[in-house]
Design an enzyme around this catalytic site. Structure first.
Site, PDB file in Angstrom:
ATOM      1  N   ARG A 201      22.475  47.189 -18.336  1.00 10.77           N
ATOM      2  CA  ARG A 201      20.282  46.258 -17.556  1.00 10.77           C
ATOM      3  C   ARG A 201      20.567  46.630 -16.569  1.00 10.77           C
ATOM      4  O   ARG A 201      21.469  46.610 -15.857  1.00 10.77           O
ATOM      5  CB  ARG A 201      21.271  45.051 -18.388  1.00 10.77           C
ATOM      6  CG  ARG A 201      20.027  43.632 -17.956  1.00 10.77           C
ATOM      7  CD  ARG A 201      20.441  42.293 -17.518  1.00 10.77           C
ATOM      8  NE  ARG A 201      20.827  41.927 -16.770  1.00 10.77           N
ATOM      9  CZ  ARG A 201      19.888  40.574 -16.320  1.00 10.77           C
ATOM     10  NH1 ARG A 201      20.429  39.958 -17.333  1.00 10.77           N
ATOM     11  NH2 ARG A 201      20.784  40.434 -15.321  1.00 10.77           N
TER      12      ARG A 201
ATOM     13  N   ARG B 274      19.733  35.975 -28.999  1.00 14.38           N
ATOM     14  CA  ARG B 274      20.771  36.037 -28.091  1.00 14.38           C
ATOM     15  C   ARG B 274      21.306  34.247 -28.199  1.00 14.38           C
ATOM     16  O   ARG B 274      21.823  34.371 -27.351  1.00 14.38           O
ATOM     17  CB  ARG B 274      20.204  36.002 -26.460  1.00 14.38           C
ATOM     18  CG  ARG B 274      19.854  37.633 -26.374  1.00 14.38           C
ATOM     19  CD  ARG B 274      18.990  37.325 -24.811  1.00 14.38           C
ATOM     20  NE  ARG B 274      19.889  37.192 -23.381  1.00 14.38           N
ATOM     21  CZ  ARG B 274      21.005  37.884 -23.595  1.00 14.38           C
ATOM     22  NH1 ARG B 274      22.376  38.366 -24.119  1.00 14.38           N
ATOM     23  NH2 ARG B 274      21.353  37.380 -22.430  1.00 14.38           N
TER      24      ARG B 274
ATOM     25  N   TRP C 144      12.120  29.831 -13.357  1.00 14.50           N
ATOM     26  CA  TRP C 144      13.150  30.633 -12.596  1.00 14.50           C
ATOM     27  C   TRP C 144      13.870  31.559 -13.726  1.00 14.50           C
ATOM     28  O   TRP C 144      13.929  31.046 -15.482  1.00 14.50           O
ATOM     29  CB  TRP C 144      14.519  29.481 -12.576  1.00 14.50           C
ATOM     30  CG  TRP C 144      15.341  30.576 -11.714  1.00 14.50           C
ATOM     31  CD1 TRP C 144      15.721  31.438 -10.316  1.00 14.50           C
ATOM     32  CD2 TRP C 144      16.324  31.198 -11.748  1.00 14.50           C
ATOM     33  NE1 TRP C 144      16.026  32.166 -10.527  1.00 14.50           N
ATOM     34  CE2 TRP C 144      17.874  31.988 -11.173  1.00 14.50           C
ATOM     35  CE3 TRP C 144      17.658  30.715 -13.559  1.00 14.50           C
ATOM     36  CZ2 TRP C 144      18.384  32.635 -11.599  1.00 14.50           C
ATOM     37  CZ3 TRP C 144      18.838  30.914 -13.788  1.00 14.50           C
ATOM     38  CH2 TRP C 144      18.941  32.447 -12.951  1.00 14.50           C
TER      39      TRP C 144
HETATM   40  O1  KDG Z   1      23.253  30.597 -16.532  1.00 10.95           O
HETATM   41  C1  KDG Z   1      21.705  30.897 -16.784  1.00 10.95           C
HETATM   42  C2  KDG Z   1      22.930  32.976 -16.552  1.00 10.95           C
HETATM   43  O2  KDG Z   1      23.989  33.154 -17.296  1.00 10.95           O
HETATM   44  C3  KDG Z   1      21.575  33.028 -16.638  1.00 10.95           C
HETATM   45  O3  KDG Z   1      20.644  33.268 -16.331  1.00 10.95           O
HETATM   46  C4  KDG Z   1      21.820  35.111 -16.882  1.00 10.95           C
HETATM   47  O4  KDG Z   1      19.456  35.536 -17.846  1.00 10.95           O
HETATM   48  C5  KDG Z   1      20.178  35.706 -18.196  1.00 10.95           C
HETATM   49  C6  KDG Z   1      21.562  37.012 -18.415  1.00 10.95           C
HETATM   50  O5  KDG Z   1      20.531  37.417 -18.938  1.00 10.95           O
HETATM   51  O6  KDG Z   1      22.529  36.972 -18.365  1.00 10.95           O
HETATM   52 MG    MG Z   2      19.343  36.489 -19.736  1.00  5.85          MG
END
Ligand code: KDG
Ligand code: MG
Length: 403
Positions: free
Chosen positions: A148, A284, A403
Site C-alpha cells: 500500500r 474489508r 479523519w
Molecule cells: O483504528 C483505525 C485504524 O485501524 C485505521 O485507521 C487503519 O485505515 C486503516 C487501515 O486501512 O489499516
Molecule cells: Mg483503511
C-alpha cells in the site's frame, strides 16, 4: 462437552492498547478472543465484564452458533461496534476452544486450507514520494507481493497513513485527540503523481493499493479512480464514507479502479447493498469488529455470490489474536482476496506468542490446535492501559471533517 467456568478481560498496553477476553472451561482448555476497539477500548471491556460474562458461565462452549445468537438477539440492542466487538471476542475464544478440544487448527474446522497461504499487503508510507518508494522497495526485497502506498501531501502538515516509524503506523496517541488539517484539492493533485512514480520505480509485478480513508465525495472518488486507472491499482480503499451505500453507484459509473470498503463495518447489513449491487470488489470487514469468525463467514458467503472477495482489515490496533483468527478464516474461505498485515511491535509480539508466519508474501496461521495464539498474562500485567485517541481532521477553514 466443555463447560464455561470463568471468563476475564485483560487490558494491556505493550506499546498500544489491547483488550483480550480469556474464557476458561471445566476441561482445563481455554480460549482467547480480541476485543480491541481503537480509542474506545474500555467501553468494550465494560460491555464484556458487566453484561456478557455473567451470561456465559455454565454454558456449553461448543455451542458457538447458539451463544452468538444469544448475545446478538438476546441483547435486544443489535449491532454497533461495541456490541459486535464484544460478541467477536467471545466467538473467537470459543473457536479457539473447539480447535484445542478437537486437536485441530481452526482453519481445519472451517473446511480446511483452500490455498497455500494468505497473500498480505504491507504499508509503505513516507513523508514524500521518494521515501514511500524507498519503503516499498524494502517490502519487495522481503518478498511481499502487494504494497500500500501512502505519502505526505505537499502543503499539508500531516495526513493519514504517514508516520515517522519505518514499518509501523500508529495513529492512536495523545491523552486528547490530535487535530490535523485536510485539503481535498491538494490531495487529489498529489496521488496520481505518487502512483505514476511508484509504477516507474517498482514495475508492474507488484500489487499497489491505496487508502483514501473516507475523505472524498462519491464524484471526487470517481475522478480519482479514473485518474489512477493507468496505474492498475489492486484497490482504492474507503474512497468515500459508506453510511450511504448507494453513494458507491456514482463512483462505479466513473471508474474501473477496483474498490474496497468495510474496515469500520460491524455487520452484513452495513455491506448488503454494496455487495448485492456489486458496487465494491473487496469487503474489508474484519473478525474483531464484525462479530467474529461466525459472522465474518456469513458476510463472505454473501460476497461470494457476487464475486466480491475478502480483504480484511489488519492494522496494528487489531491484536495478534485477531491476526491469527483472520488467517485461519482467510486460509479456508473460498473468496479470499488479500489480508492487510501491519507488523506489531516486538513488545506486542512478546505478550501474544503466536504460530502464524510470513514467507514470500504469504502468511499461514500455523498448525497449532485452536487459533494458534496465546496471551502471556504475567507480561501483559506489566503494561498498564494508557488512554489514547485517534486524530480528528478539519478542513483548512476549520470545518470538522472525516479523519
Ligand atoms: O483504528 C483505525 C485504524 O485501524 C485505521 O485507521 C487503519 O485505515 C486503516 C487501515 O486501512 O489499516
Ligand atoms: Mg483503511
Amino acid at each position: 462437552m466443555p463447560r464455561i467456568t470463568s471468563a476475564r478481560v485483560i487490558v494491556t498496553c505493550p506499546g498500544r492498547n489491547f483488550v483480550t477476553l480469556k474464557i476458561e472451561t471445566d476441561q482445563g482448555v481455554y480460549g482467547v478472543g480480541d476485543a480491541t476497539l481503537n480509542g474506545r477500548e474500555l467501553a468494550v471491556a465494560s460491555y464484556l465484564e458487566d453484561h456478557v460474562i455473567p451470561c456465559l458461565i455454565g454454558r456449553d462452549a461448543h455451542r458457538i452458533e447458539d451463544i452468538w445468537q444469544y448475545l446478538y438477539k438476546g441483547a435486544y440492542w443489535r449491532r454497533g461496534p461495541v456490541t459486535m466487538s464484544a460478541i467477536a471476542a467471545v466467538d473467537m475464544a470459543l473457536w479457539d476452544i473447539k480447535g484445542k478440544v478437537a486437536g485441530l487448527p481452526v482453519y481445519q474446522l472451517l473446511g480446511g486450507a483452500a490455498r497455500e497461504g494468505c497473500m498480505v499487503y504491507g504499508h509503505a508510507n513516507g513523508s514524500d514520494v521518494e521515501e514511500t518508494i524507498e519503503r516499498a522497495h524494502e517490502y519487495l526485497e522481503q518478498g511481499y507481493k502487494a504494497v500500500r502506498l501512502q505519502s505526505g501531501v505537499p502543503g499539508l502538515a500531516a495526513t493519514y497513513g504517514v508516520s515517522g516509524e519505518r514499518f509501523y503506523y500508529e495513529p492512536a496517541k495523545g491523552s486528547l485527540p490530535e487535530e490535523t488539517l485536510w485539503s481535498t484539492s491538494k490531495y487529489m493533485r498529489h496521488v496520481p503523481e505518487l502512483f505514476e512514480r511508484g509504477r516507474e520505480a517498482l514495475g508492474w509485478d507488484i500489487h499497489l493499493l491505496h487508502d483514501v480513508h473516507h475523505r472524498l465525495t462519491p464524484i471526487e472518488a470517481g475522478r480519482l479512480g479514473k485518474d489512477l486507472e493507468p496505474y492498475r491499482l489492486f484497490w482504492l480503499e474507503d474512497a468515500t464514507p459508506a453510511e450511504n451505500q448507494a453513494g458507491f453507484r456514482l463512483i462505479r459509473q466513473h471508474t474501473t479502479t477496483p474498490l474496497a470498503v468495510g474496515e469500520i463495518f460491524n455487520s452484513v447489513w452495513d455491506a448488503k447493498q454494496l455487495i448485492e449491487e456489486q458496487l465494491i470488489d473487496y469487503i474489508r470487514a474484519t473478525v474483531v469488529h464484525a462479530g467474529g469468525i461466525t459472522h465474518l463467514r456469513r458476510i463472505a458467503g454473501l460476497a461470494d455470490l457476487y464475486q466480491v472477495r475478502t480483504g480484511c482489515h489488519g492494522a496494528t490496533d487489531l491484536s495478534p489474536v485477531s491476526m491469527a483468527a483472520a488467517l485461519n478464516f482467510g486460509l479456508s474461505v473460498p473468496n479470499f482476496g488479500i489480508q492487510e498485515y501491519m507488523r506489531h511491535s516486538a513488545e506486542t509480539d512478546e505478550v501474544f506468542p503466536h504460530a502464524y508466519s510470513l514467507s514470500n508474501g504469504l502468511m499461514h496461521p500455523g498448525d497449532k490446535p485452536g487459533l494458534g495464539v496465546d496471551i502471556d498474562e504475567a507480561l501483559a500485567a506489566k503494561y498498564a492501559y494508557k488512554r489514547a485517541y485517534l486524530p480528528v481532521n478539519r478542513l483548512e477553514d476549520g470545518t470538522m471533517f472525516n479523519w
